[in-house]
Design a protein around this motif. Structure first.
Motif, PDB file in Angstrom:
ATOM      1  N   LEU A 100       0.835  -1.201   0.000  1.00 11.99           N
ATOM      2  CA  LEU A 100       0.000   0.000   0.000  1.00 11.99           C
ATOM      3  C   LEU A 100       0.869   1.249   0.000  1.00 11.99           C
ATOM      4  CD1 LEU A 100      -2.917   1.196   0.315  1.00 11.99           C
ATOM      5  CD2 LEU A 100      -2.518   1.118   2.785  1.00 11.99           C
ATOM      6  N   VAL A 101       0.758   2.069  -1.032  1.00 17.68           N
ATOM      7  CA  VAL A 101       1.515   3.319  -1.085  1.00 17.68           C
ATOM      8  C   VAL A 101       1.062   4.228   0.061  1.00 17.68           C
ATOM      9  CG1 VAL A 101       1.969   5.419  -2.420  1.00 17.68           C
ATOM     10  CG2 VAL A 101       1.861   3.200  -3.577  1.00 17.68           C
ATOM     11  N   LYS A 108      -0.175   5.844   7.640  1.00 18.90           N
ATOM     12  CA  LYS A 108       0.443   5.079   8.728  1.00 18.90           C
ATOM     13  C   LYS A 108      -0.555   4.771   9.847  1.00 18.90           C
ATOM     14  CE  LYS A 108       4.003   5.555  12.249  1.00 18.90           C
ATOM     15  NZ  LYS A 108       4.882   6.512  12.907  1.00 18.90           N
ATOM     16  N   GLU A 109      -1.305   5.778  10.292  1.00 21.00           N
ATOM     17  CA  GLU A 109      -2.269   5.568  11.374  1.00 21.00           C
ATOM     18  C   GLU A 109      -3.408   4.676  10.924  1.00 21.00           C
ATOM     19  OE1 GLU A 109      -1.988   6.350  14.579  1.00 21.00           O
ATOM     20  OE2 GLU A 109       0.025   7.033  14.005  1.00 21.00           O
ATOM     21  N   GLN A 110      -3.852   4.846   9.667  1.00 20.96           N
ATOM     22  CA  GLN A 110      -4.932   4.016   9.136  1.00 20.96           C
ATOM     23  C   GLN A 110      -4.513   2.546   9.099  1.00 20.96           C
ATOM     24  OE1 GLN A 110      -4.064   6.983   8.070  1.00 20.96           O
ATOM     25  NE2 GLN A 110      -5.743   8.113   7.136  1.00 20.96           N
ATOM     26  N   VAL A 111      -3.273   2.290   8.660  1.00 22.24           N
ATOM     27  CA  VAL A 111      -2.770   0.916   8.589  1.00 22.24           C
ATOM     28  C   VAL A 111      -2.701   0.303   9.991  1.00 22.24           C
ATOM     29  CG1 VAL A 111      -0.722  -0.487   8.086  1.00 22.24           C
ATOM     30  CG2 VAL A 111      -1.515   1.206   6.422  1.00 22.24           C
ATOM     31  N   LYS A 112      -2.272   1.103  10.958  1.00 22.43           N
ATOM     32  CA  LYS A 112      -2.180   0.606  12.336  1.00 22.43           C
ATOM     33  C   LYS A 112      -3.548   0.147  12.833  1.00 22.43           C
ATOM     34  CE  LYS A 112       0.457   3.067  15.004  1.00 22.43           C
ATOM     35  NZ  LYS A 112       0.899   4.165  15.904  1.00 22.43           N
ATOM     36  N   LEU A 113      -4.608   0.927  12.522  1.00 17.26           N
ATOM     37  CA  LEU A 113      -5.957   0.563  12.951  1.00 17.26           C
ATOM     38  C   LEU A 113      -6.463  -0.661  12.201  1.00 17.26           C
ATOM     39  CD1 LEU A 113      -7.555   4.124  13.240  1.00 17.26           C
ATOM     40  CD2 LEU A 113      -7.006   2.568  15.107  1.00 17.26           C
ATOM     41  N   CYS A 114      -6.130  -0.749  10.909  1.00 22.48           N
ATOM     42  CA  CYS A 114      -6.538  -1.921  10.121  1.00 22.48           C
ATOM     43  C   CYS A 114      -5.907  -3.190  10.676  1.00 22.48           C
ATOM     44  CB  CYS A 114      -6.144  -1.734   8.651  1.00 22.48           C
ATOM     45  SG  CYS A 114      -7.113  -0.483   7.789  1.00 22.48           S
ATOM     46  N   LYS A 115      -4.642  -3.112  11.052  1.00 28.36           N
ATOM     47  CA  LYS A 115      -3.960  -4.273  11.636  1.00 28.36           C
ATOM     48  C   LYS A 115      -4.577  -4.641  12.988  1.00 28.36           C
ATOM     49  CE  LYS A 115       0.545  -3.841   9.367  1.00 28.36           C
ATOM     50  NZ  LYS A 115       2.004  -3.675   9.539  1.00 28.36           N
ATOM     51  N   SER A 116      -4.949  -3.632  13.761  1.00 31.62           N
ATOM     52  CA  SER A 116      -5.605  -3.893  15.049  1.00 31.62           C
ATOM     53  C   SER A 116      -6.928  -4.615  14.835  1.00 31.62           C
ATOM     54  CB  SER A 116      -5.855  -2.579  15.800  1.00 31.62           C
ATOM     55  OG  SER A 116      -4.642  -1.934  16.097  1.00 31.62           O
ATOM     56  N   ALA A 117      -7.679  -4.187  13.812  1.00 30.11           N
ATOM     57  CA  ALA A 117      -8.967  -4.823  13.505  1.00 30.11           C
ATOM     58  C   ALA A 117      -8.781  -6.297  13.185  1.00 30.11           C
ATOM     59  CB  ALA A 117      -9.637  -4.114  12.344  1.00 30.11           C
ATOM     60  N   LEU A 281       3.090  14.678  -1.813  1.00 23.83           N
ATOM     61  CA  LEU A 281       3.607  14.695  -3.182  1.00 23.83           C
ATOM     62  C   LEU A 281       4.254  13.369  -3.563  1.00 23.83           C
ATOM     63  CD1 LEU A 281       4.387  16.417  -5.702  1.00 23.83           C
ATOM     64  CD2 LEU A 281       6.518  16.910  -4.532  1.00 23.83           C
ATOM     65  N   HIS A 282       5.146  12.827  -2.713  1.00 17.06           N
ATOM     66  CA  HIS A 282       5.873  11.627  -3.118  1.00 17.06           C
ATOM     67  C   HIS A 282       4.953  10.422  -3.237  1.00 17.06           C
ATOM     68  CE1 HIS A 282       6.040  11.421   1.314  1.00 17.06           C
ATOM     69  NE2 HIS A 282       6.093  10.110   1.164  1.00 17.06           N
ATOM     70  N   GLU A 283       3.846  10.409  -2.480  1.00 19.33           N
ATOM     71  CA  GLU A 283       2.902   9.298  -2.602  1.00 19.33           C
ATOM     72  C   GLU A 283       2.106   9.398  -3.900  1.00 19.33           C
ATOM     73  OE1 GLU A 283       0.514   8.822   0.881  1.00 19.33           O
ATOM     74  OE2 GLU A 283       2.241   8.736   2.229  1.00 19.33           O
ATOM     75  N   GLU A 384      13.700   0.834  -9.373  1.00 17.85           N
ATOM     76  CA  GLU A 384      13.505   1.305  -8.011  1.00 17.85           C
ATOM     77  C   GLU A 384      13.666   2.812  -7.911  1.00 17.85           C
ATOM     78  OE1 GLU A 384      16.179  -0.952  -5.670  1.00 17.85           O
ATOM     79  OE2 GLU A 384      15.025  -2.791  -5.810  1.00 17.85           O
ATOM     80  N   GLY A 385      13.388   3.497  -9.021  1.00 14.86           N
ATOM     81  CA  GLY A 385      13.575   4.941  -9.036  1.00 14.86           C
ATOM     82  C   GLY A 385      12.733   5.671  -8.027  1.00 14.86           C
ATOM     83  N   LEU A 386      11.577   5.087  -7.644  1.00 21.49           N
ATOM     84  CA  LEU A 386      10.719   5.744  -6.664  1.00 21.49           C
ATOM     85  C   LEU A 386      10.687   4.995  -5.342  1.00 21.49           C
ATOM     86  CD1 LEU A 386       7.670   6.916  -8.764  1.00 21.49           C
ATOM     87  CD2 LEU A 386       9.554   8.257  -7.892  1.00 21.49           C
ATOM     88  N   SER A 387      11.544   4.013  -5.176  1.00 21.59           N
ATOM     89  CA  SER A 387      11.522   3.221  -3.942  1.00 21.59           C
ATOM     90  C   SER A 387      12.142   4.008  -2.801  1.00 21.59           C
ATOM     91  CB  SER A 387      12.282   1.914  -4.151  1.00 21.59           C
ATOM     92  OG  SER A 387      12.341   1.205  -2.941  1.00 21.59           O
ATOM     93  N   TRP A 388      11.418   4.104  -1.697  1.00 20.91           N
ATOM     94  CA  TRP A 388      11.907   4.835  -0.525  1.00 20.91           C
ATOM     95  C   TRP A 388      12.150   3.872   0.641  1.00 20.91           C
ATOM     96  CZ3 TRP A 388      10.319  10.463   0.178  1.00 20.91           C
ATOM     97  CH2 TRP A 388      10.129  11.063  -1.083  1.00 20.91           C
TER      98      TRP A 388
END
Length: 914
Positions: A100-101, A108-117, A281-283, A384-388
């Motif tokens: 997930l980009v 980040k916070e949304q993913v944390k809640l999804c994992k908690s669910a 922007l980067h996302e 990997e030009g956009l890999s962070w």
């Protein structure tokens, strides 16, 4: 002993005597049985131990776990019996949310809640995803299901059922029949028993999309099942059924307005997914890159995206968000493919004309100057030009830990100040070298990195112009690498306590560098549309210090205070730049500003720097000469005030400060060497000139002058920036009209000079001033030159270009925000603004935002108390209309700025009550 410790000890014990040929490891079922735990709890704990590197996970069916030490001793035996072994080093790539980009950025916070669910025992938690159409709610629901399998709380072959409630919104009975199933004869056409989606999703997930279309009676039936796990098929009366189903809901509506309160109470987690244009922007770049890469692989061709296409996709508000963006990208590829279908080329070139027509019409976006180049995507190479992402940050964390340990040692008086200053710069270099070494060089030509690099270069130029800080050729790359890395690593949060105390130390030891660092961070955040971690301010402070190691802390401090909107800033900027060091801080004082107001700012500045060696204050005139009375309690050393400030005087004082001369000697000798001289040359013929002016002050007038100069350079016409209030007050009797043959006045408001034509900036932008400009220039230059000047004005005086020139803000972003504010103000005041007024407000409000961001607002307005008393309705309207701007840029629009907005509207609309 905790359950996790029990699980680990059991696996370690059972792994000792395992026969690899008969059994590959220990299963979650086996652990649950032996320790009397639920299977999903045992599975969850086993996966946690795997992530911690204590266990090896073997991805077969069933999944096996082995003690890591035993596995490494008998690695050959295990590898001979299984090919799918996952070590903890690979665990990060297994997490489905990594796909997930923004999983470690804006989401980040949304993913944390999804994992908690997914992970909450025993059966997870229901979760509601909210957001506009196309933001990715369905994709995130799928990831929640995949994550639940990944951590082992549901079986590998557990069902995932999708149901769109909108399809049956007008037929509640059929909707209930699909959800709960029905028995034969339950309704007309029910000729057999049929299980519903709840039974189909038993043991897995049910994703209900557009759940707001579920009627209240449907919600009631569903929350009964969510409470007790029981339900009946439609038509059943005496038989309760059971199922274990995990729920993910999605809606585009406000949950509070569309769901019954009893249903909403059953959903403990509500997660909002931001729209595409709200993402950083980067996302946005990463999403565009990913979707074009998918098309490249499908077509088996490399794709070259033009600069214009890339920037239109970034800047245009896509109504369908990510879903619509995917369709637009597919459309552009299909259009481009149709042009080359008969050719043998293996590169698909995407041009502006390949986009849908409605996306080609916004000429301001198309003509904008952007930070980005085009993008080339390979269909068969790992790009990997956009890999962070970074695999191993231990060396960087080690360098950071050393640096923070040094701060701690200094704070506890374990190291002397001089030694600290020396060592902290050594550790800075170590950290910089490590970051640059760890960064993958493959992205140096990527659009994200180039965007950062261009912004950093502009910011360093501004700092050099303002404070004389000369940077090296590699400074842009060094800071770009650091920002790029900072954006990619969210674990810097663990240093939050250390960074606060470090910042306090830096503020005291390197006060001037600290001031520059904060301004750098503010400018970078605004221009890259990002939020930097506070560690950036610490890094910038030390980096600026490393550029100029002169012991400025031991120098006498000096400030310049002068009347006018930018007089002090201009003199300080020139002096600092020529001296090559931050010697002078400037405090501009508009004519309307009181001495008390400017002194409050000066006092705040002096409280935060070391004044033990004294302070020299350079002022221009009048009341400022008595300011020392308010400083005696703040300044530790002596105070010297010199009036009649000039650039020459500032340079002389600055040089003497750098030579460490005593304060009294500096003042005495500087005054002796800088006496006023003059020459008077009388000219018979006045030089032809055009004046530029602005109602808000000379600063904007100077920028309009510079832009106009680009159109008239080489011609015998002098362009002069002039104070608006002076023109309006003195009229045709002003000295400027005695010295020059003024042909035209260009500005944001008409000063009303008799016999001198006025051309508004908005007319210049819209092209309505062409006839007047031609009449003014006739007889001064020939017709061919007039035509060239007109062409140059068309090129340079677009609204987008004018805003880009007048401010450092992103024009595309600011125009949308200002447009919304102006539109809301029109509605509030109850009448439509003419176009000329709108353009005036675009320019004024954009410049106002820049002033507020730089903490340099216009604080003075004539008769401000009377204005506040008589125009409260108007003031409330402006505050309400500009609330989004205040929230976005974290600024507060003062009453004085609102007064100037009122003056601009009143100057254009005289017959409507406002």
């Amino acid at each position: 002993m905790t359950n996790k410790e029990k699980v680990f000890n059991l696996v370690k014990e059972l792994s000792q005597n395992i026969n690899v040929k008969e059994k590959k490891g220990i299963t979650a079922q086996e652990v649950a049985r032996k320790l009397n735990l639920r299977r999903n709890v045992a599975s969850h704990l086993l996966n946690e131990l795997h992530k911690e590197g204590k266990l090896i996970k073997i991805n077969t069916r069933p999944v096996y776990f082995v003690d890591r030490e035993i596995y490494e001793k008998r690695a050959k035996e295990f590898k001979d019996t299984t090919k799918d072994v996952s070590t903890s080093l690979k665990s990060s790539s297994e997490d489905p949310f990594v796909k997930l980009v923004g999983y470690n950025g804006s989401l980040k916070e949304q993913v944390k809640l999804c994992k908690s669910a997914a992970s909450y025992p025993p059966n997870g938690l229901p979760i509601l995803l909210t957001g506009s159409t196309g933001v990715g709610k369905s994709y995130i629901a799928q990831l929640i299901y995949e994550y639940a399998k990944y951590i082992g709380v549901i079986d590998e072959n557990a069902p995932y059922v999708i149901f769109n409630c909108a399809e049956y919104a007008n037929n509640p009975e059929l909707l209930s029949a699909n959800l709960f199933g029905y028995v034969k004869g339950a309704f007309t056409g029910a000729d057999r028993d049929k299980p519903g989606l709840l039974e189909e999703a038993d043991g897995g997930y049910l994703f209900l999309d557009e759940v707001h279309r579920l009627p209240p009676e449907g919600q009631e039936k569903l929350f009964l099942f969510m409470d007790k796990g029981i339900f009946r098929r439609l038509g059943e009366t005496n038989n309760w059924r059971t199922a274990k189903v995990r729920f993910v809901f999605a809606t585009t509506e406000d949950p509070e307005k569309t769901f019954t309160k009893t249903f909403l109470r059953r959903i403990p987690l509500v997660v909002h997914i931001p729209s595409f244009d709200e993402r950083p922007l980067h996302e946005r770049l990463q999403l565009i890159y990913n979707f074009y890469r998918n098309e490249a692989r499908n077509l088996g061709m490399d794709i070259l995206i033009s600069k214009q296409v890339l920037n239109v996709l970034l800047k245009t508000k896509v109504s369908g968000n990510i879903g619509k963006l995917i369709n637009v990208i597919k459309y552009s590829c299909a259009q481009a493919y149709s042009h080359i279908i008969k050719s043998k080329t293996n590169i698909l070139r995407i041009h502006l004309y390949d986009l849908p027509k409605e996306m080609q019409t916004d000429l301001d976006i198309v003509k904008s100057n952007f930070h980005f180049n085009g993008m080339l995507i390979s269909h068969n190479k790992k790009d990997e030009g956009l890999s962070w992402e970074k695999d191993d940050n231990r060396e960087i964390y080690s360098a950071l830990n050393k640096m923070f340990e040094l701060f701690k040692e200094y704070q506890n008086n374990g190291i002397a100040s001089e030694e600290f200053k020396k060592n902290v710069l050594v550790y800075l270099n170590e950290l910089t070298d490590t970051i640059i070494f760890k960064n993958d060089s493959s992205y140096i030509d990527s659009i994200v990195f180039n965007a950062i690099k261009n912004v950093v270069e502009n910011v360093l130029n501004i700092m050099q112009n303002m404070y004389g800080i000369k940077y090296y050729g590699n400074s842009v790359l060094v800071l770009s690498h650091f920002i790029n890395y900072l954006l990619s690593d969210v674990t810097y949060e663990k240093y939050s306590e250390s960074i606060e105390s470090a910042l306090e130390i830096l503020k005291n030891i390197f006060p001037k560098e600290f001031i520059i660092a904060n301004k750098m961070a503010d400018l970078i955040e605004v221009n890259l549309d990002i939020k930097l971690n506070k560690i950036a301010v610490a890094y910038f402070t030390l980096y600026v210090r490393s550029l100029n190691k002169t012991e400025s802390a031991n120098l006498i401090n000096s400030i310049i205070i002068a009347h006018g909107y930018s007089t002090a800033s201009s003199i300080a900027s020139v002096a600092n730049r020529l001296l090559g060091q931050f010697v002078f801080e400037a405090f501009d004082m508009p004519i309307e500003m009181s001495t008390q107001e400017v002194m409050a700012r000066v006092q705040e500045y002096l409280k935060n720097i070391d004044t033990s060696r004294g302070v020299i204050i350079l002022v221009d005139m009048g009341s400022l000469e008595e300011i020392y009375k308010s400083l005696t309690d703040i300044v530790e050393g002596d105070i010297a005030i010199i009036n009649n400030i000039t650039t020459q005087l500032a340079l002389d004082v600055g040089n003497r400060i750098l030579q460490n001369q005593p304060l009294e000697q500096i003042v005495t000798e500087a005054i002796q060497r800088n006496s006023i001289t003059y020459k008077f040359i009388k000219t018979e013929r006045k030089k032809i000139s055009i004046l530029t002016t602005c109602i808000t002050g000379i600063g904007t007038a100077v920028k309009i002058r510079d832009l106009l100069y680009e159109c008239l350079k080489g011609e015998k016409i002098e362009i002069i920036a002039y104070d608006f209030n002076r023109l309006r007050g003195n009229g045709i009797g002003d000295e400027i009209f005695k010295a020059y043959n003024v042909k035209l006045i260009i500005g944001t408001a008409d000063p009303g000079i008799k016999d001198v034509p006025y051309l508004s900036l908005e007319d210049l932008i819209t092209g309505n001033g062409e006839v007047l400009l031609k009449r003014v220039l006739e007889g001064v230059v020939d017709n061919e030159v007039i035509e060239k000047v007109n062409q140059a004005i068309v090129k340079h005086f677009s609204l987008q270009n004018v805003l880009q020139y007048l401010t450092f803000l992103n024009p595309a972003k600011i125009i949308d925000q200002v447009e919304k504010a102006i539109s809301d103000l029109e509605i509030y005041l109850g009448f439509k603004f003419p176009n000329s007024l709108k353009i005036s407000l675009y320019i004024h409000v954009s410049c106002m935002i820049e002033r507020l961001i730089m903490k340099d607002p216009i604080n003075c307005y004539e008769n401000i108390e009377e204005f506040e008393k008589c125009h409260r309705h108007f003031i409330e309207g402006v505050k309400s209309s500009c609330s989004v701007i205040e929230e976005t840029y974290k600024v507060d629009i003062p009453l004085s700025e609102i007064g100037f907005i009122y003056d601009i509207i009143r100057s254009k609309v005289k017959d409507v009550a406002i």
